[in-house]
Write an enzyme that holds these catalytic residues in place. Sequence first.
Site, short mmCIF file in Angstrom:
data_model
loop_
_atom_site.label_atom_id
_atom_site.label_comp_id
_atom_site.label_asym_id
_atom_site.label_seq_id
_atom_site.Cartn_x
_atom_site.Cartn_y
_atom_site.Cartn_z
N LYS A 187 -40.44 -40.47 -33.50
CA LYS A 187 -41.14 -41.74 -33.68
C LYS A 187 -41.69 -41.87 -35.10
O LYS A 187 -41.62 -42.93 -35.71
CB LYS A 187 -42.29 -41.87 -32.66
CG LYS A 187 -41.79 -42.09 -31.23
CD LYS A 187 -42.92 -42.10 -30.23
CE LYS A 187 -42.40 -42.13 -28.81
NZ LYS A 187 -43.46 -42.26 -27.80
N TYR A 209 -40.88 -29.72 -10.27
CA TYR A 209 -40.33 -28.80 -11.28
C TYR A 209 -41.15 -27.49 -11.27
O TYR A 209 -40.60 -26.39 -11.27
CB TYR A 209 -40.38 -29.48 -12.64
CG TYR A 209 -40.11 -28.60 -13.83
CD1 TYR A 209 -38.83 -28.20 -14.16
CD2 TYR A 209 -41.17 -28.17 -14.65
CE1 TYR A 209 -38.59 -27.40 -15.27
CE2 TYR A 209 -40.94 -27.37 -15.75
CZ TYR A 209 -39.64 -26.98 -16.06
OH TYR A 209 -39.42 -26.18 -17.16
N GLN A 241 -55.14 -35.80 -23.86
CA GLN A 241 -54.67 -34.65 -23.07
C GLN A 241 -54.31 -33.52 -24.05
O GLN A 241 -53.81 -33.78 -25.14
CB GLN A 241 -53.49 -35.02 -22.16
CG GLN A 241 -52.21 -35.48 -22.82
CD GLN A 241 -52.17 -36.98 -23.10
OE1 GLN A 241 -53.19 -37.60 -23.41
NE2 GLN A 241 -51.00 -37.56 -23.03
N ASP A 250 -22.65 -22.88 -19.89
CA ASP A 250 -23.40 -24.14 -19.72
C ASP A 250 -22.45 -25.21 -19.19
O ASP A 250 -21.24 -25.09 -19.32
CB ASP A 250 -24.00 -24.59 -21.07
CG ASP A 250 -25.19 -25.53 -20.88
OD1 ASP A 250 -25.01 -26.64 -20.35
OD2 ASP A 250 -26.31 -25.14 -21.25
P1 NAD Z 1 -32.52 -27.37 -22.09
O1 NAD Z 1 -32.45 -28.53 -21.17
O2 NAD Z 1 -32.30 -27.61 -23.55
O3 NAD Z 1 -31.49 -26.26 -21.62
C1 NAD Z 1 -31.14 -26.06 -20.28
C2 NAD Z 1 -29.63 -25.98 -20.21
O4 NAD Z 1 -29.24 -25.70 -18.86
C3 NAD Z 1 -28.94 -27.31 -20.60
O5 NAD Z 1 -28.05 -27.11 -21.70
C4 NAD Z 1 -28.17 -27.69 -19.35
O6 NAD Z 1 -26.91 -28.30 -19.59
C5 NAD Z 1 -28.00 -26.34 -18.65
N1 NAD Z 1 -27.73 -26.53 -17.25
C6 NAD Z 1 -28.42 -27.32 -16.37
N2 NAD Z 1 -27.82 -27.28 -15.17
C7 NAD Z 1 -26.75 -26.45 -15.28
C8 NAD Z 1 -25.73 -26.03 -14.39
N3 NAD Z 1 -25.72 -26.45 -13.12
N4 NAD Z 1 -24.79 -25.19 -14.84
C9 NAD Z 1 -24.78 -24.78 -16.13
N5 NAD Z 1 -25.72 -25.13 -17.03
C10 NAD Z 1 -26.67 -25.97 -16.61
O7 NAD Z 1 -33.92 -26.68 -21.82
P2 NAD Z 1 -34.74 -25.63 -22.69
O8 NAD Z 1 -35.89 -26.35 -23.28
O9 NAD Z 1 -33.85 -24.85 -23.56
O10 NAD Z 1 -35.32 -24.70 -21.53
C11 NAD Z 1 -34.69 -23.49 -21.13
C12 NAD Z 1 -35.43 -22.90 -19.94
O11 NAD Z 1 -36.80 -22.67 -20.29
C13 NAD Z 1 -35.45 -23.80 -18.72
O12 NAD Z 1 -35.33 -23.02 -17.56
C14 NAD Z 1 -36.81 -24.44 -18.76
O13 NAD Z 1 -37.26 -24.84 -17.49
C15 NAD Z 1 -37.64 -23.32 -19.35
N6 NAD Z 1 -38.84 -23.83 -20.02
C16 NAD Z 1 -38.72 -24.52 -21.19
C17 NAD Z 1 -39.86 -25.01 -21.81
C18 NAD Z 1 -39.77 -25.77 -23.12
O14 NAD Z 1 -40.82 -26.13 -23.64
N7 NAD Z 1 -38.59 -26.03 -23.68
C19 NAD Z 1 -41.12 -24.79 -21.25
C20 NAD Z 1 -41.20 -24.10 -20.06
C21 NAD Z 1 -40.06 -23.61 -19.46
#
Ligand code: NAD
Length: 341
Positions: free
Chosen positions: A212, A161, A230, A45
Amino acid sequence: MGPKCQKGEFAMETKRVLVNGAGGFIAGHMVKRLKAEGHWVRAVDLKPHEFAKPPADEFILGDLRDQQLVGDIVEGIDEVYQFAADMGGAGYIFTGEHDAQVMHNSATINLNTLHYGVKAGVKKFFYSSSACMYPEYNQLDPSNPKCSEDSAYPAAPDSEYGWEKLFSERLYLAHMRNCDVQVRIARFHNIFGPEGTWCGGREKAPAALCRKVAEAEDGGEIEIWGDGEQTRSFLYIDECTDGVRRLMDSECAEPLNIGSEEMVTINQLAWMIMDIAGKRLEIRHIPGPLGVRGRNSDNRLIAERLGWKPSRPLREGLTKTYAWISEQVRAARTAEVATIA
Ligand code: NAD
């Protein structure tokens, strides 16, 4: 590959696994799960985990947009779990202010992961897509949204996104067709739980509302973006990681929803949290970024393909999440008071 072992319901071989985005919410939990199953885990990360210490064998601080770094970290890896993305809640991805950055950063991470992973001989990739890739035109009626996997096309996500997620799904599937690798794709629907972002602007609805409510005095008020009518469904993190492992070990190579079918309005979500907290609060509706009008997971396909689907009630996960967030709020207040003193 390591020796065979038996753990829980998973008859498995221990593997060398790379988890991208392990400083984040879902991947941090995934590392715990994979370690509990006995796998060797390399985590990567941009930043360390804010709230936990994922028990990875190696934790590499590095940027997955960097080709050199990705070329190095995929060496010797059997399977990649790709969670890294430039992402956040509605306040981050639906304002339009971060569109270029979100698309560029996340697409670059996925391009690098696949290109160098395939080159290094990685056998299988998990990709975390999102329900945000579903077309907006099927999600206008809050009480009857359509999110079956086969409704993805004609494509019309309501955010960049979502478009990046759709592009990357196709990127992974194309590599599966042309490069002799296996790919598993989940479309997550609002995953929540402890050890996720709860303040700062990237937090999502359940965490923001828990914060909140925890911050409000009994009898006070909280703000909600829009009219609160929603609809969404929310899946607790443990069922999410369970679903990911089941999908990874399955033969199912088509994208599957991983989400809850317990659809609630945002107002109902807020009332449930107030009830858990034992507080009566007024809701003030204010303008804000919203996303689609209605969304719910459709779990018919996952039930058919995996013989399993998420089943735990929302309230159960919210109770655990509220307990964790109210503790963060309390600790932050104590630290603030100590600084002033
Ligand atoms: P999060 O933001 O907590 O985790 C994503 C991590 O990716 C972060 O720690 C960030 O530092 C790291 N990251 C971003 N750019 C980077 C880079 N260039 N190099 C290295 N690390 C990098 O998000 P999350 O909620 O844990 O989501 C994880 C995945 O699941 C994501 O791909 C997200 O799009 C997908 N997702 C999550 C949800 C949700 O409800 N949380 C819903 C749909 C999809």
